[in-house]
Structures are given as structure tokens and as C-alpha cells.
Scaffold this motif. Sequence first.
Motif, mmCIF file in Angstrom:
data_model
loop_
_atom_site.group_PDB
_atom_site.id
_atom_site.type_symbol
_atom_site.label_atom_id
_atom_site.label_comp_id
_atom_site.label_asym_id
_atom_site.label_seq_id
_atom_site.Cartn_x
_atom_site.Cartn_y
_atom_site.Cartn_z
ATOM 1 N N SER A 186 47.141 70.733 25.303
ATOM 2 C CA SER A 186 46.847 69.298 25.348
ATOM 3 C C SER A 186 46.669 68.819 26.783
ATOM 4 O O SER A 186 45.802 67.986 27.068
ATOM 5 C CB SER A 186 47.974 68.521 24.656
ATOM 6 O OG SER A 186 47.776 67.131 24.778
ATOM 7 N N ARG A 187 47.470 69.350 27.689
ATOM 8 C CA ARG A 187 47.345 68.950 29.095
ATOM 9 C C ARG A 187 46.043 69.464 29.699
ATOM 10 O O ARG A 187 45.375 68.760 30.464
ATOM 11 C CB ARG A 187 48.535 69.491 29.884
ATOM 12 C CG ARG A 187 48.585 69.031 31.331
ATOM 13 C CD ARG A 187 49.620 69.811 32.114
ATOM 14 N NE ARG A 187 49.261 71.218 32.213
ATOM 15 C CZ ARG A 187 48.405 71.706 33.112
ATOM 16 N NH1 ARG A 187 47.792 70.886 33.963
ATOM 17 N NH2 ARG A 187 48.140 72.993 33.146
ATOM 18 N N ARG A 188 45.673 70.700 29.358
ATOM 19 C CA ARG A 188 44.455 71.272 29.932
ATOM 20 C C ARG A 188 43.198 70.570 29.435
ATOM 21 O O ARG A 188 42.276 70.306 30.214
ATOM 22 C CB ARG A 188 44.369 72.764 29.599
ATOM 23 C CG ARG A 188 45.407 73.634 30.285
ATOM 24 C CD ARG A 188 45.125 75.103 30.012
ATOM 25 N NE ARG A 188 46.156 75.966 30.582
ATOM 26 C CZ ARG A 188 46.104 77.303 30.548
ATOM 27 N NH1 ARG A 188 45.063 77.915 29.967
ATOM 28 N NH2 ARG A 188 47.074 78.019 31.081
ATOM 29 N N LEU A 189 43.152 70.283 28.144
ATOM 30 C CA LEU A 189 41.934 69.706 27.565
ATOM 31 C C LEU A 189 41.929 68.185 27.594
ATOM 32 O O LEU A 189 40.887 67.573 27.331
ATOM 33 C CB LEU A 189 41.765 70.194 26.121
ATOM 34 C CG LEU A 189 41.674 71.713 25.931
ATOM 35 C CD1 LEU A 189 41.474 72.051 24.455
ATOM 36 C CD2 LEU A 189 40.550 72.307 26.766
ATOM 37 N N GLY A 190 43.087 67.579 27.877
ATOM 38 C CA GLY A 190 43.150 66.122 27.889
ATOM 39 C C GLY A 190 43.006 65.505 26.510
ATOM 40 O O GLY A 190 42.441 64.415 26.374
ATOM 41 N N ILE A 191 43.519 66.188 25.483
ATOM 42 C CA ILE A 191 43.411 65.728 24.093
ATOM 43 C C ILE A 191 44.818 65.573 23.531
ATOM 44 O O ILE A 191 45.748 66.289 23.926
ATOM 45 C CB ILE A 191 42.584 66.721 23.250
ATOM 46 C CG1 ILE A 191 41.184 66.888 23.861
ATOM 47 C CG2 ILE A 191 42.463 66.268 21.810
ATOM 48 C CD1 ILE A 191 40.332 67.922 23.163
ATOM 49 N N ASP A 192 44.983 64.653 22.602
ATOM 50 C CA ASP A 192 46.292 64.367 22.031
ATOM 51 C C ASP A 192 46.861 65.601 21.325
ATOM 52 O O ASP A 192 46.121 66.426 20.767
ATOM 53 C CB ASP A 192 46.177 63.197 21.048
ATOM 54 C CG ASP A 192 47.535 62.768 20.531
ATOM 55 O OD1 ASP A 192 48.349 62.290 21.328
ATOM 56 O OD2 ASP A 192 47.765 62.949 19.318
ATOM 57 N N TYR A 193 48.192 65.694 21.320
ATOM 58 C CA TYR A 193 48.873 66.853 20.730
ATOM 59 C C TYR A 193 48.573 66.977 19.237
ATOM 60 O O TYR A 193 48.341 68.079 18.733
ATOM 61 C CB TYR A 193 50.380 66.720 20.962
ATOM 62 C CG TYR A 193 51.207 67.833 20.351
ATOM 63 C CD1 TYR A 193 51.483 68.987 21.061
ATOM 64 C CD2 TYR A 193 51.709 67.719 19.058
ATOM 65 C CE1 TYR A 193 52.237 70.009 20.504
ATOM 66 C CE2 TYR A 193 52.459 68.732 18.488
ATOM 67 C CZ TYR A 193 52.722 69.872 19.218
ATOM 68 O OH TYR A 193 53.467 70.883 18.656
ATOM 69 N N SER A 194 48.584 65.865 18.521
ATOM 70 C CA SER A 194 48.334 65.921 17.076
ATOM 71 C C SER A 194 46.923 66.413 16.778
ATOM 72 O O SER A 194 46.699 67.152 15.807
ATOM 73 C CB SER A 194 48.562 64.539 16.455
ATOM 74 O OG SER A 194 47.712 63.572 17.051
ATOM 75 N N ALA A 195 45.967 66.030 17.615
ATOM 76 C CA ALA A 195 44.598 66.502 17.411
ATOM 77 C C ALA A 195 44.501 68.007 17.653
ATOM 78 O O ALA A 195 43.808 68.725 16.913
ATOM 79 C CB ALA A 195 43.640 65.748 18.336
ATOM 80 N N ILE A 196 45.214 68.497 18.664
ATOM 81 C CA ILE A 196 45.194 69.934 18.948
ATOM 82 C C ILE A 196 45.797 70.711 17.777
ATOM 83 O O ILE A 196 45.272 71.758 17.355
ATOM 84 C CB ILE A 196 45.952 70.224 20.249
ATOM 85 C CG1 ILE A 196 45.222 69.609 21.449
ATOM 86 C CG2 ILE A 196 46.123 71.718 20.456
ATOM 87 C CD1 ILE A 196 43.881 70.215 21.746
ATOM 88 N N SER A 197 46.904 70.217 17.219
ATOM 89 C CA SER A 197 47.530 70.921 16.096
ATOM 90 C C SER A 197 46.624 70.915 14.865
ATOM 91 O O SER A 197 46.560 71.913 14.127
ATOM 92 C CB SER A 197 48.882 70.285 15.774
ATOM 93 O OG SER A 197 48.716 68.918 15.401
ATOM 94 N N ASN A 198 45.904 69.820 14.619
ATOM 95 C CA ASN A 198 44.971 69.785 13.487
ATOM 96 C C ASN A 198 43.795 70.729 13.716
ATOM 97 O O ASN A 198 43.323 71.383 12.778
ATOM 98 C CB ASN A 198 44.473 68.360 13.263
ATOM 99 C CG ASN A 198 45.556 67.455 12.690
ATOM 100 O OD1 ASN A 198 46.453 67.927 11.989
ATOM 101 N ND2 ASN A 198 45.487 66.165 12.995
ATOM 102 N N TRP A 199 43.299 70.795 14.940
ATOM 103 C CA TRP A 199 42.225 71.739 15.247
ATOM 104 C C TRP A 199 42.682 73.168 14.974
ATOM 105 O O TRP A 199 41.951 73.970 14.383
ATOM 106 C CB TRP A 199 41.827 71.618 16.723
ATOM 107 C CG TRP A 199 40.967 70.438 17.036
ATOM 108 C CD1 TRP A 199 40.665 69.406 16.204
ATOM 109 C CD2 TRP A 199 40.310 70.176 18.267
ATOM 110 N NE1 TRP A 199 39.866 68.501 16.838
ATOM 111 C CE2 TRP A 199 39.624 68.948 18.115
ATOM 112 C CE3 TRP A 199 40.238 70.829 19.485
ATOM 113 C CZ2 TRP A 199 38.868 68.383 19.133
ATOM 114 C CZ3 TRP A 199 39.487 70.275 20.509
ATOM 115 C CH2 TRP A 199 38.810 69.067 20.333
#
Length: 366
Positions: free
Chosen positions: A18-31
Motif C-alpha cells: 500500500s505504501r509503495r503503490l499509494g493505494i488504500d489497504y482494503s483495495a490492495i487486499s481485494n485486488w
Amino acid sequence: MPEFFRLLSQPLPLEEVSRRLGIDYSAISNWLMRFRQLIAMNDPDGRWTPLVRLGLKYRPLGTCTRCGYEGQLNNGGFSVDNRRQVKCPSCGCHWPLNVSLDASAVPVVVVNDLAQNAAERRRRAGLDAPDLPRVRAGSVRTETRVTPAVVPAPSVAPLDAGRFDLGGPLRHNSPLPRRWAEDRELTKFLRRHIDRVLSDSVEPPPCPHCGSHVTRLASARRADSPLPQFQCRACARLYSRATRTPLAKMLRKDIAYGILPLLSQHRPLADAADRLDTTPEVIKAWVTRFREWLLVLDPAGNYEKRVRLGLKAPWPVMDCPHCLNQVEARPHGFKRTRKRTAAELRRRLFRCTGCNGFFDVSIDAL
């Protein structure tokens, strides 16, 4: 999205992604959940699913070398040389995860699957969630362990006759008075470096064992440790500024400065030992250590060539007037006659090692 593809095979925490891509944690887990579903749908043989390591929290399997415990081990953080460690849950012993010199696969057991957690959250919220195949075990390949090279001790070159004053007496029973002159430049050079070694500075110097500059302060100066201690992150060894210097094993550090003016003087070991209230064997060991240290401080050897204390002058190579060859000439005292003393003639005798003939040379020419 391509940046996310490159991270699927890496065992990274989702917070880091999430820190590297600048995307929310919940979005990363859904991806991650959806990509795991997509891979499982198109991988009936189960070949590619185990290669997805993103979001998997694992613990290694192994045997404790201290208590013999076998099974799941706890994570023990990282060692000083940046190697991952494991911790025995029974006795608390720590050791590096990879103890071999080459890269090897370490068996692990998965204790938490964040993609499965994302699917469970959707089910609890009343949303559709895929049934992902569970990953229970696997292996993690560790990095190759690079053993740092050891800094070799400098080798002292054989003595050269050019460093000695052959015009002066070489024995205690010589008819001429001895001439002992201190090399003040050598004394000042060594005194400056000894002051630096014995300083209270906490700035880490390079590691004297492997030469690495990646070092840290281990402990400041205290009562039981008169010098600050440092630790190398490459070889994980502790050291101080006195390590691999003459001061490291010098029990009589109180006379460390007293030997400095004597190093450049061609005195016998017994004479220096009497002045410093020690034994000739100790003086001989100190001279050897100072010569090696001078080669470390000055690799060109300009200062090491000025050390003469307790060293035996080698025979010089000279032109023999009898055999007309350039051979080693053995010093054979000073020339004197019935009417003139050695102090008046001021000529040194030499004996040719080729023809055994004697010849003399003026002291001023030596």
C-alpha cells in the motif's frame, strides 16, 4: 496495475504494498483476493497458485540446536549482518534462518493468508466471495550468504641496510661512542594516531577485520570497557579502535607513549627494556606490532623504514676492491693503528664475503 503484478510473487506485507503503490489497504487486499481467484480458475493443475506469496504470513519449520525442539519456529527479527533469524518457542534461542553459504529453500508453514481474510470479510458483510484454495505449506528461498573477506595482516619486508647508520657503532663494546638520534616526525605521527585510538569518540571506524564501513556503535565508554565498542554489520564482530593495533594486547598501556621516542633509535632491546622497566622479549614484540601497524597507517612504508629499535642491521652490498665484485660486506669494527685511534681515523672496516678480504670505508661516506 503492472507494478502490482511484480509484487505478487514476493512475500511482502500488504502495508508495504500500500505504501509503495499509494493505494488504500482494503483495495490492495481485494485486488489480491481477485487475482488469487483468477489464477485458481485458470490453473487447474495448481502450478501457479503456490507462486503467489503476497499477503502470506509464514513461520519456518526446523529443529532447535540447543534444546532439540522440532516444529514451527517463531520469527526472530534480523541479526546485525541483516540476516533473518528464527527463535525457538521452547528455549528462546536465536539463530540465522540460513546457516549455509549458498541459497537454500527453507520449509515454512502458512499461519495467515490475507487473501482468505479478505474473502471472509466479504462473507460477513453479506457479499459474494470466492472460495480460494488454501495454502498451508511452502518454502522460502533465502539469499546467498556472502562471507566478508578477512583483511590480511601486513607482512613486514626484510630489513634493508639503508635504514641503519653503518657509520655508528653496532656493538656495545665499540671504541666509538654511540649516537642515538630520535626521529621526531615518526614520534609525532604515532602519537597522533595513538591519541585517536584512545579517544572517547563514538564515530564508528571501518571494521578492522573485514574492512566494511557499515558499522554501528555497540557501547560507549564505561568502567568495564575503557574504549567505545563497535560492531560490524558485515561480519557481526565486535571491535574497538585498539583492535589489531599494538595497543590491543599491550598490558602496559601506561608506557605506550614512552616507547615512541625509542622506536627510531638503533638501541639494543635490553637498553630499552631497562628504560621502560620491562623485559627485552616484550620490547621485541612491541617493535613487531608497531612495524605492522605502521604499514597499515602508511602502506607505502615510509614510516616503517624509520623503525630501528632492537633490529639487527643486515650486511650491506658493496664493491670489494680486492675481487672487484659487488657482494655483501660484513662490518668488522673500526680501523685503528698503533699511533691513531679509531675516533681519529673515522673509517669502518668491512670483510668481503666473497674473497674474505678486508677493506675500509670512511664513516662520512656511509
